[in-house]
Design a protein around this motif. Structure first.
Motif, short mmCIF file in Angstrom:
data_model
loop_
_atom_site.label_atom_id
_atom_site.label_comp_id
_atom_site.label_asym_id
_atom_site.label_seq_id
_atom_site.Cartn_x
_atom_site.Cartn_y
_atom_site.Cartn_z
N PHE A 85 -16.62 -5.42 -30.90
CA PHE A 85 -16.56 -6.88 -30.88
C PHE A 85 -16.29 -7.32 -32.32
N GLU A 143 -14.33 0.89 -28.92
CA GLU A 143 -14.20 -0.55 -28.66
C GLU A 143 -15.24 -1.32 -29.48
N LYS A 160 -27.07 -3.50 -18.62
CA LYS A 160 -26.02 -2.57 -18.14
C LYS A 160 -26.65 -1.26 -17.69
N ASN A 174 -19.15 -1.58 -29.60
CA ASN A 174 -19.50 -1.74 -28.19
C ASN A 174 -19.62 -0.36 -27.56
N GLU A 175 -18.50 0.34 -27.40
CA GLU A 175 -18.61 1.66 -26.77
C GLU A 175 -17.46 2.57 -27.17
N GLY A 209 -14.21 -8.53 -16.99
CA GLY A 209 -14.60 -7.19 -17.44
C GLY A 209 -13.47 -6.17 -17.40
N GLU A 231 -28.72 -5.45 -23.90
CA GLU A 231 -28.06 -5.74 -25.18
C GLU A 231 -28.06 -7.24 -25.43
N THR A 232 -28.10 -7.62 -26.69
CA THR A 232 -27.87 -9.02 -27.05
C THR A 232 -26.49 -9.42 -26.55
N HIS A 246 -9.90 -9.25 -22.06
CA HIS A 246 -10.44 -8.82 -20.76
C HIS A 246 -10.58 -10.03 -19.84
N GLN A 303 -23.04 -4.10 -14.62
CA GLN A 303 -23.64 -4.93 -15.67
C GLN A 303 -23.81 -6.36 -15.20
P1 AMP Z 1 -18.15 -2.72 -21.35
O1 AMP Z 1 -18.06 -2.02 -20.03
O2 AMP Z 1 -19.41 -2.51 -22.07
O3 AMP Z 1 -16.94 -2.46 -22.23
O4 AMP Z 1 -18.05 -4.28 -21.01
C1 AMP Z 1 -16.89 -4.89 -20.43
C2 AMP Z 1 -16.65 -6.24 -21.07
O5 AMP Z 1 -17.80 -7.10 -20.89
C3 AMP Z 1 -16.46 -6.18 -22.57
O6 AMP Z 1 -15.13 -5.86 -22.92
C4 AMP Z 1 -16.84 -7.60 -22.97
O7 AMP Z 1 -15.79 -8.50 -22.69
C5 AMP Z 1 -18.00 -7.90 -22.06
N1 AMP Z 1 -19.29 -7.50 -22.72
C6 AMP Z 1 -19.87 -6.27 -22.65
N2 AMP Z 1 -21.00 -6.23 -23.40
C7 AMP Z 1 -21.15 -7.45 -23.95
C8 AMP Z 1 -22.11 -8.03 -24.83
N3 AMP Z 1 -23.18 -7.34 -25.27
N4 AMP Z 1 -21.91 -9.31 -25.22
C9 AMP Z 1 -20.86 -10.04 -24.77
N5 AMP Z 1 -19.92 -9.55 -23.95
C10 AMP Z 1 -20.04 -8.27 -23.52
#
Ligand code: AMP
Length: 358
Positions: A246, A244, A138, A255-256, A207, A173-174, A204, A149
């Protein structure tokens, strides 16, 4: 009380809708001539680094807030010389950069999946050795709604991936095999008081947030509140913040964070005693916080690209429509609707009707 808002999108628009009954007035600074919040306040049409217009805004308002985190840090620093800005520059610096964010989570002992800073293709090749595949690359800044990403499944996809994202600073990220995604919207007052809304389950697609359903006594509520409180206190944060997560093995992985009102909190307009928008305004203006308790069962559905026919939507009795007045465009959030019902059964039935129109 006059509030300046950096950004004039739907979040600004809903802030104004919540603040008007409290006697507040709004001025939005946004470079887009068709900023949808402009229908609810004055609009200074200028770039975020236009000092002359920023000064004009500061001179006309009691305080400034923002509705998105990609405001240049320098803009906040400039405005802060003339007018209080909430939340402050420190919170923005963390939240606008995925590496700063994840490093802070680690420092505060908030569970987070393994990650690495990536500044070159060589960094990426090395990091894949420790993080493994699949993984997610990302951009550190300016990513939203799944933009900026790339999921890497195989060694072949790793090759050239850094260039594909624009050769800008990134984070690897993993890939988290989550069972669900949840978010916690919380508010911290100037006094330091913190209140949290119920944990929300989010779905989602590509994304982009599609559906948010607040829970009732979610087993991870307390754990999520502990994470959010430690961030709010560490940043001496004032206003609403969304976190947010997981859901993995019955636990949370961070996550963020978003240093602002958040899409997963839109249900609070009809579904909570005091909405996230009103609570943000109460917090930043030093007013007492409102109750975050739920009013019945609710679910929020985003309209992406277009809004279904209004006359169909309004036939659904428990449906509350928010049409942002934006031009329809693929992948763009142009409205949402919240279903609020008295029972879970009724909610599911009404939600089905709503989803059949999309
Ligand atoms: P983000 O912008 O980081 O919130 O990413 C948008 C969406 O992508 C998230 O709500 C997840 O559905 C998916 N996602 C983001 N990062 C990951 C991750 N490290 N592993 C699996 N799914 C991810």
């Amino acid at each position: 009380m006059k509030i300046g808002v950096i950004g004039g999108g739907q979040l600004g628009r809903m802030l104004a809708l919540a603040g008007s009954p409290l006697g507040m007035q709004f001025i939005f600074l946004d470079p887009a001539a068709d900023a949808c919040a402009a229908a609810l306040g004055a609009h200074i049409c200028a770039d975020y680094n236009d000092h002359e217009h920023l000064r004009q805004l500061a001179d006309q308002v009691d305080l400034v807030t923002f509705e998105f985190e990609n405001v240049p840090a320098e803009t906040v620093a400039f405005l802060s010389q003339y007018v209080p800005v909430f939340p402050g520059a420190g919170a923005l610096r963390i939240a606008r950069d995925r590496l700063n964010e994840k490093t802070l989570f680690q420092k505060l002992n908030i569970p987070v999946a393994p990650f690495a800073a990536i500044d070159s293709q060589q960094d990426l090749d090395t990091a894949i050795g420790t993080i493994g595949l699949p993984a997610v690359l990302k951009t550190r800044t300016l990513g939203y709604d799944g933009k900026g990403q790339k999921v890497l499944h195989s060694v072949g996809e790793v090759k050239g991936a850094f260039a594909e994202l624009g050769s800008v600073p990134c984070i690897l990220e993993t890939f988290v095999n989550f069972t669900g995604e949840v978010s916690l919207v919380a508010v911290r007052a100037r006094s330091g008081e913190i209140r949290a809304y119920p944990l929300v389950h989010n779905v989602h697609e590509k994304g982009i947030l599609r559906l948010s359903v607040p829970g009732d006594n979610h087993p991870l509520q307390k754990a999520a509140e502990a994470c959010v409180s430690s961030v709010l206190e560490h940043l001496d944060y004032v206003g609403v913040l969304a976190f947010e997560f997981f859901e993995v093995d019955g636990g949370l992985r961070a996550n963020e964070i978003a240093p602002r009102v958040h899409n997963s909190g839109h249900w609070t307009i009809e579904g909570a005693e005091c909405s996230q928008f009103e609570n943000h305004l109460r917090a930043i203006t030093g007013l007492p916080l409102g109750s975050t308790a739920r009013l019945g069962e609710s679910a929020m559905v985003n309209f992406i690209g277009s809004v279904p026919a209004i006359e169909q939507l309004l036939l659904i009795e428990d449906c509350h429509l928010h049409h942002y007045g934006k031009a329809f465009k693929d992948g763009r959030k142009v409205g949402h609707a919240t279903i609020r019902s008295l029972s879970k059964e009724r909610l599911q039935q009404q939600l089905k009707l709503l989803q059949s129109l999309i």
